[in-house]
Design an enzyme around this catalytic site. Structure first.
Site, PDB file in Angstrom:
ATOM      1  N   PRO A 294     -34.968  72.045  47.502  1.00 28.34           N
ATOM      2  CA  PRO A 294     -34.031  73.116  47.883  1.00 28.34           C
ATOM      3  C   PRO A 294     -32.921  72.530  48.746  1.00 28.34           C
ATOM      4  O   PRO A 294     -33.201  71.846  49.738  1.00 28.34           O
ATOM      5  CB  PRO A 294     -34.922  74.080  48.689  1.00 28.34           C
ATOM      6  CG  PRO A 294     -36.038  73.229  49.205  1.00 28.34           C
ATOM      7  CD  PRO A 294     -36.257  72.149  48.192  1.00 28.34           C
TER       8      PRO A 294
ATOM      9  N   VAL B 201     -29.088  73.539  50.516  1.00 29.92           N
ATOM     10  CA  VAL B 201     -28.136  74.600  50.827  1.00 29.92           C
ATOM     11  C   VAL B 201     -26.820  74.331  50.101  1.00 29.92           C
ATOM     12  O   VAL B 201     -26.230  73.248  50.226  1.00 29.92           O
ATOM     13  CB  VAL B 201     -27.905  74.684  52.347  1.00 29.92           C
ATOM     14  CG1 VAL B 201     -26.840  75.729  52.677  1.00 29.92           C
ATOM     15  CG2 VAL B 201     -29.205  75.020  53.058  1.00 29.92           C
TER      16      VAL B 201
ATOM     17  N   GLN C 278     -36.659  79.672  47.906  1.00 34.05           N
ATOM     18  CA  GLN C 278     -36.968  79.361  49.308  1.00 34.05           C
ATOM     19  C   GLN C 278     -36.222  80.294  50.262  1.00 34.05           C
ATOM     20  O   GLN C 278     -35.045  80.583  50.074  1.00 34.05           O
ATOM     21  CB  GLN C 278     -36.604  77.914  49.642  1.00 34.05           C
ATOM     22  CG  GLN C 278     -37.061  77.501  51.034  1.00 34.05           C
ATOM     23  CD  GLN C 278     -36.587  76.134  51.440  1.00 34.05           C
ATOM     24  OE1 GLN C 278     -35.409  75.946  51.718  1.00 34.05           O
ATOM     25  NE2 GLN C 278     -37.496  75.160  51.485  1.00 34.05           N
TER      26      GLN C 278
ATOM     27  N   CYS D 126     -36.163  72.411  57.944  1.00 32.50           N
ATOM     28  CA  CYS D 126     -34.746  72.152  58.228  1.00 32.50           C
ATOM     29  C   CYS D 126     -34.566  71.697  59.673  1.00 32.50           C
ATOM     30  O   CYS D 126     -34.959  72.412  60.607  1.00 32.50           O
ATOM     31  CB  CYS D 126     -33.917  73.416  57.969  1.00 32.50           C
ATOM     32  SG  CYS D 126     -32.146  73.168  58.262  1.00 32.50           S
TER      33      CYS D 126
ATOM     34  N   HIS E 124     -42.412  66.366  54.303  1.00 37.00           N
ATOM     35  CA  HIS E 124     -41.343  65.374  54.465  1.00 37.00           C
ATOM     36  C   HIS E 124     -41.832  64.333  55.467  1.00 37.00           C
ATOM     37  O   HIS E 124     -42.308  64.688  56.546  1.00 37.00           O
ATOM     38  CB  HIS E 124     -40.075  66.053  54.980  1.00 37.00           C
ATOM     39  CG  HIS E 124     -38.857  65.183  54.903  1.00 37.00           C
ATOM     40  ND1 HIS E 124     -37.679  65.605  54.337  1.00 37.00           N
ATOM     41  CD2 HIS E 124     -38.627  63.914  55.296  1.00 37.00           C
ATOM     42  CE1 HIS E 124     -36.781  64.640  54.410  1.00 37.00           C
ATOM     43  NE2 HIS E 124     -37.342  63.604  54.993  1.00 37.00           N
TER      44      HIS E 124
ATOM     45  N   ASN F  99     -41.841  64.084  50.125  1.00 37.72           N
ATOM     46  CA  ASN F  99     -40.379  64.074  50.204  1.00 37.72           C
ATOM     47  C   ASN F  99     -39.948  63.000  51.195  1.00 37.72           C
ATOM     48  O   ASN F  99     -40.554  62.847  52.255  1.00 37.72           O
ATOM     49  CB  ASN F  99     -39.895  65.457  50.654  1.00 37.72           C
ATOM     50  CG  ASN F  99     -38.377  65.596  50.640  1.00 37.72           C
ATOM     51  OD1 ASN F  99     -37.811  66.326  51.421  1.00 37.72           O
ATOM     52  ND2 ASN F  99     -37.707  64.879  49.745  1.00 37.72           N
ATOM     53  N   GLY F 100     -38.897  62.235  50.818  1.00 34.68           N
ATOM     54  CA  GLY F 100     -38.371  61.202  51.698  1.00 34.68           C
ATOM     55  C   GLY F 100     -38.415  59.824  51.074  1.00 34.68           C
ATOM     56  O   GLY F 100     -39.408  59.442  50.442  1.00 34.68           O
ATOM     57  N   ASN F 101     -37.315  59.073  51.222  1.00 32.98           N
ATOM     58  CA  ASN F 101     -37.201  57.686  50.720  1.00 32.98           C
ATOM     59  C   ASN F 101     -37.130  57.594  49.206  1.00 32.98           C
ATOM     60  O   ASN F 101     -37.459  56.555  48.636  1.00 32.98           O
ATOM     61  CB  ASN F 101     -38.383  56.817  51.182  1.00 32.98           C
ATOM     62  CG  ASN F 101     -38.453  56.640  52.674  1.00 32.98           C
ATOM     63  OD1 ASN F 101     -37.540  57.054  53.392  1.00 32.98           O
ATOM     64  ND2 ASN F 101     -39.532  56.056  53.154  1.00 32.98           N
TER      65      ASN F 101
ATOM     66  N   GLU G  97     -31.313  64.087  48.486  1.00 31.82           N
ATOM     67  CA  GLU G  97     -30.070  63.324  48.511  1.00 31.82           C
ATOM     68  C   GLU G  97     -29.967  62.368  47.330  1.00 31.82           C
ATOM     69  O   GLU G  97     -28.896  62.204  46.742  1.00 31.82           O
ATOM     70  CB  GLU G  97     -29.957  62.552  49.830  1.00 31.82           C
ATOM     71  CG  GLU G  97     -28.582  61.956  50.059  1.00 31.82           C
ATOM     72  CD  GLU G  97     -28.431  61.423  51.471  1.00 31.82           C
ATOM     73  OE1 GLU G  97     -27.504  61.860  52.187  1.00 31.82           O
ATOM     74  OE2 GLU G  97     -29.228  60.562  51.864  1.00 31.82           O
TER      75      GLU G  97
END
Length: 520
Positions: free
Chosen positions: A39, A41, A93, A122, A189, A222-224, A247
């Site tokens: 998700p 924004v 979400q 967030c 995360h 989540n991450g990397n 990202e």
């Protein structure tokens, strides 16, 4: 840009099957996804989700919606809740801190998705001001109430997305608390709430692995995630059921297929989907800047960057994409040999950001500078600021004259707009003014008396008049004051007359008719 009507008939399922939980939900409803779009924004809107599904995404999340606005503002809900039959599986979400508000929003959305997610991850300042996201992670009683309320009242499962604590045991207890409250799928995360912006750093997958070993519900990591190799490595190291990308997905929507297509290919396909599923131009511009990140940091592309930044029509965005393709396609096909181009200052070796791993026209991840290099840079600036022997930086114009830093920045901005001449800039800053009839100040453009504000105010006080152009309404206010004064005087007079009850009035009429006349 117009927003399409919500396609409710296809998505509403009044005869929904009994709600499944845990792995039954993960396998039967979601289809056991491993590749998940996070998700985001203003970024994971319908057009982008459809592009990602085309390139291997197996589950998509909606952007984060504010529960209060979604529940109470019909226009916000209509603009936000865009979907289509092909946009499944889908998880919507919400953020918020009130169980009933989140429930109302989720009830309005549950017929258009496969699950409802609570944003508990967030880390941004706006989440701190709004008291949601990761800034709820210490309020376990409130979170238990939110998750349990949704679990008991919704016809679809409730899921959560969290960040880890520094304390490993606390992170495990946090996840188990959400599971016990009714969470049916958990995304973890691997960064803390403080790891954001220039201090983002590396996500710690070991925390995710430990949580995986202590909860029984499906889990996403989540991450990397910069490429497909990272996805598979994360699955192997953590034991999670799926991997979520944010990202990395924005810079390469084909990440889950393990390819790096040319940026103009992704941009053209995205704009075609925007034609089919319209969205605000700010979303489009944001996506194109992410796709073109490495290209737009090349100094010779400054004009293209300016055109993209100021574009507000689909035709303008198509034109930018066409120019990018026209310039770089010969290099991509091998017709012309590519020579590295000069990068902007923020992309240089000293700028903190790493240079592209692939050719700049290929979709590839954005690699941030490490937190250590950021801290080192800040420390150096602080030392320089207090050093009395430091050499002051000097700036010069084209004629060799020393100028201020502010002037230098203005000149650099002009260099990015080569179509404008110095004469045009001079004309832009010339002021063509008319002056007050009573002094040397500029007159108000809407003043009825052709005066400046000060002289107009004096005239309105002296002559008892109004000037709507300046918003000086002396006459009107004086008239209102007189009306109010007369009203108050009348109220005082009414209050001074005695009010005699009906029963007493009958006795007065009987005993003394003359007194009765006076009272009446």
């Amino acid at each position: 840009m117009p927003i399409p009507e919500l396609q409710q008939p296809e998505m509403v399922n009044e005869n929904r099957a009994p709600k499944l939980a845990g792995y039954d939900f993960y396998h039967s409803v979601l289809g056991a996804p491993r590749y998940v779009v996070a998700p985001m924004v203003d970024q994971s809107e319908l057009a982008w989700r459809m592009l990602c599904r085309r390139y291997g995404a197996q589950l998509c999340y909606s952007p984060m919606y504010h529960a209060n606005l979604f529940a109470t503002d019909l226009k916000y809900r209509k603009d936000a809740l865009q979907t289509c039959p092909e946009d499944r599986p889908l998880i919507i979400q919400f953020c918020g801190n009130d169980p009933q508000q989140i429930l109302e929003a989720a009830l309005a959305a549950q017929d258009h998705c496969d699950a409802v997610d609570i944003n508990l991850g967030c880390p941004q300042a706006i989440a701190k001001r709004g008291h949601y996201g990761s800034f709820l992670q210490d309020e376990w009683e409130l979170l238990t109430e939110i998750v349990r309320t949704l679990h008991e009242k919704l016809s679809v499962p409730v899921t959560c997305k969290i960040r880890r604590f520094e304390d490993r045991e606390k992170t495990i207890k946090y996840a188990k608390m959400l599971e016990a409250a009714g969470c049916q799928l958990l995304t973890v995360h691997g960064r803390t709430r403080e790891q954001k912006g220039p201090l983002t750093g590396i996500a710690d997958w070991s925390y995710i692995k430990d949580v995986r070993q202590h909860v029984k519900i499906p889990m996403f990591a989540n991450g990397n995630i910069l490429g497909l190799d990272d996805v598979h490595r994360c699955l192997d190291e953590t034991g999670v059921d799926g991997v979520m990308s944010a990202e990395g997905n924005l810079h390469n929507p084909a990440l889950f297929q393990g390819i790096a297509p040319p940026v103009w290919q992704m941009a053209k396909e995205y704009l075609e989907l925007v034609d089919q599923y319209p969205c605000p131009t700010s979303y489009i511009r944001g996506h194109l800047f992410k796709l073109f990140h490495h290209i737009m940091n090349i100094r010779s592309n400054a004009q293209l960057r300016e055109q993209l930044a100021t574009g507000n029509q689909l035709t303008q965005f198509h034109a930018v994409v066409a120019k990018v393709q026209e310039k770089y396609e010969p290099y991509h096909t091998g017709v012309t040999k590519y020579e590295p181009e000069e990068m902007e200052v923020n992309m240089s070796a000293d700028g903190g950001e790493e240079l592209p791993m692939l050719q700049p026209w290929l979709c590839q991840p954005y690699i941030r500078a490490s937190p250590e290099s950021h801290r080192q840079k800040i420390a150096e600036k602080q030392r320089e600021a207090v050093d009395p022997n430091r050499t002051k930086r000097q700036y010069f114009d084209n004629a060799g004259n020393e100028i201020s830093r502010k002037r230098m920045k203005k000149l650099r901005r002009r260099q990015r707009r080569p179509n404008k001449t110095d004469a045009q800039f001079q004309l832009r800053h010339e002021r063509h003014l008319e002056y007050c009839e009573q002094c040397a100040n500029p007159l108000g453009s809407k003043c009825e008396f052709r005066l400046c504000r000060i002289c107009c105010r004096d005239k309105c006080y002296a002559d008892d008049c109004d000037c709507p152009g300046h918003g000086i309404l002396i006459k009107s206010r004086r008239a209102k004051a007189k009306q109010f004064e007369a009203h108050c005087r009348q109220e005082n007079n009414n209050d001074s007359v005695p009010i005699v009850p009906a029963a007493n009035r009958t006795a007065i009429d009987r005993d003394d008719p003359a007194l009765a006349d006076n009272v009446s």
